[in-house]
Design an enzyme around this catalytic site. Structure first.
Site, PDB file in Angstrom:
ATOM      1  CD  GLU A   8      74.105   6.320  63.639  1.00  0.00           C
ATOM      2  OE1 GLU A   8      73.677   5.402  62.903  1.00  0.00           O
ATOM      3  OE2 GLU A   8      73.425   7.313  63.963  1.00  0.00           O
TER       4      GLU A   8
ATOM      5  CB  ALA B 212      31.382   6.021  80.033  1.00  0.00           C
TER       6      ALA B 212
ATOM      7  CB  SER C  12      33.899   8.553  81.119  1.00  0.00           C
ATOM      8  OG  SER C  12      34.234   9.738  80.422  1.00  0.00           O
TER       9      SER C  12
ATOM     10  CB  THR D 206      35.905  11.628  72.230  1.00  0.00           C
ATOM     11  OG1 THR D 206      35.815  10.212  72.345  1.00  0.00           O
ATOM     12  CG2 THR D 206      36.754  12.173  73.368  1.00  0.00           C
TER      13      THR D 206
ATOM     14  CG  ASP E 101      34.531  13.567  77.267  1.00  0.00           C
ATOM     15  OD1 ASP E 101      33.450  13.572  77.899  1.00  0.00           O
ATOM     16  OD2 ASP E 101      35.198  12.543  77.058  1.00  0.00           O
TER      17      ASP E 101
ATOM     18  NE  ARG F 185      45.740  19.328  79.796  1.00  0.00           N
ATOM     19  CZ  ARG F 185      45.035  18.431  79.123  1.00  0.00           C
ATOM     20  NH1 ARG F 185      45.072  18.423  77.792  1.00  0.00           N
ATOM     21  NH2 ARG F 185      44.287  17.543  79.750  1.00  0.00           N
TER      22      ARG F 185
ATOM     23  CD  GLU G 104      43.919   9.702  75.306  1.00  0.00           C
ATOM     24  OE1 GLU G 104      42.985  10.156  76.013  1.00  0.00           O
ATOM     25  OE2 GLU G 104      45.098  10.082  75.399  1.00  0.00           O
TER      26      GLU G 104
END
Length: 400
Positions: A65, A178, A184, A212, A216, A223, A317
């Site tokens: 506003e 996976a 995966s 995870t 991984d 990014r 995730e």
């Protein structure tokens, strides 16, 4: 029989929708910016012409506003007698900035139109009442559902005390995330993976599990899309197994705005060296443990901690275990699925949850969007009951 009295009313209603859509577009243009504040857009209009526009800036800076009213002044116009369209009820309390409703009253528009009430208990109809007491006409409820879809996390945090939670899952058409051996990378193609970064960027916090991290060793940051703000990161690590060399900690001292919260069940001080090293890096370690064996992280307590710490939207995730635990705790609001045109056979499922005995026990979801993303498909599916409850919470606000 022609009802001639309805034509001006219909024209005004159509105009309200037209300009509110523009206000919502302004709010969406700042999708990554104002958290934990809501995304808000504002237009100042007279005789069908837009005099000023604005979107809420970063925390501590001007709300939509104020930006729009200042825009009118910069254009050499006046706000008196105009109509102001806002995607959320103007705030009526003094937070990091003064109340927007005071600035609106000083601007003396003839009318203010907003999409839905602000669920913040410090506002919740007070903005509307202040405007009406100042002699300004107020219209509420224009494109309310569309406005809610822009700020489901803010509404959830204010009315339920927990964030709006979506699970982001990449899977094959036979719902495998996976291979059986855990491989995966990558089920979906680059455009789908880049699109996932948009959802990271709009969230207040990204969450993953220790599985995870261990498998991984990801960065878990944004990014693939430009953003001035990295979301916070939460890691669910019941046994405090994370290694200090995990990539998520790389450069943490140089990124003070990108804080990390570690949720554990075991007492982390039993590993004093690692505990102190992580604390020294700025990692926050929160113990949220179930009261009964097997003493896992208490999902409900964790979500309420996040709500109390200004997390609006939580982007999860993770693997099937954490996905399943959040689902079984009744905290999933939406599934964000990226489906690849492939079959993997027996592998890793989307969620680790028990089966049901009859179809009437199934949890119902509502598809809100299905879009092709490169060679893959993105499917958004809302938890029907939780979404309807969120909508109902807005209607329960006593504004009279």
């Amino acid at each position: 029989m022609l009802n001639v009295t309805s034509s001006p009313l219909r024209a005004r209603a159509d105009q309200d929708v037209y300009f509110m859509r523009q206000a919502l577009a302004l709010a969406e243009s700042a999708l990554y910016v104002p958290t934990p504040n809501p995304r808000v857009g504002c237009l100042v209009v007279r005789d069908g012409q837009v005099l000023g526009r604005g979107a809420t800036l970063a925390v501590g800076q001007a709300h939509a506003e104020i930006v729009a009213l200042e825009n009118v002044i910069c254009q050499g116009s006046a706000t008196q007698g105009a109509t102001v369209y806002i995607s959320l009820e103007p705030c009526s309390h003094h937070g990091k900035t003064p109340p927007c409703v005071d600035a609106l009253i000083l601007a003396k528009p003839a009318r203010v139109v907003f999409a839905h009430f602000d669920p913040n208990p410090m506002v919740a109809g007070r903005g509307m009442r202040a405007l009406r007491e100042a002699g300004i006409e107020v219209t509420v409820g224009v494109l309310a559902d569309e406005a809610l879809a822009l700020n489901p996390g803010f509404v959830s945090r204010m009315t339920r005390g927990v964030p709006y939670v979506w699970l982001k899952i990449a899977a094959s058409l036979d719902s495998q995330t996976a291979l059986a051996n855990g491989d995966s990378q990558w089920i979906t193609q680059q455009p789908a993976r880049d699109d996932g970064h948009h959802w990271r960027a709009r969230s207040c916090m990204v969450m993953t599990g220790i599985g995870t991290i261990r498998t991984d060793d990801p960065l878990m940051n944004v990014r693939a899309v430009p953003t001035q703000r990295q979301p916070k990161l939460a890691i669910v690590d019941p046994r405090f197994e994370i290694k200090e060399t995990a990539r998520v900690f790389a450069g943490l001292k140089d990124q003070p705005a990108r804080s990390i919260v570690l949720f554990v069940a075991n007492d982390p001080t039993l590993q004093p060296v690692k505990y102190q090293n992580l604390i020294n890096q700025g990692v926050e370690i929160v113990r949220a443990v179930d009261a009964q064996p097997p003493y896992r992280v208490d999902i409900d307590a964790m979500m309420r901690w996040l709500g109390a710490h200004d997390i609006n939207e939580l982007h999860v995730e993770a693997g099937a275990g954490l996905n399943g635990a959040i689902w079984q705790a009744g905290m999933v609001d939406e599934l964000l699925l990226y489906l690849a045109p492939s079959f993997l056979g027996l592998g890793k499922p989307m969620l680790d949850i028990p089966g049901i005995d009859t179809l009437d026990q199934a949890t119902h979801l509502t598809f809100s969007d299905v879009s092709p993303i490169g060679a893959d498909i993105r499917v958004r599916a809302r938890h029907t009951a939780r979404w309807e409850a969120l909508r109902a919470n807005l209607h329960l606000i006593d504004a009279h």
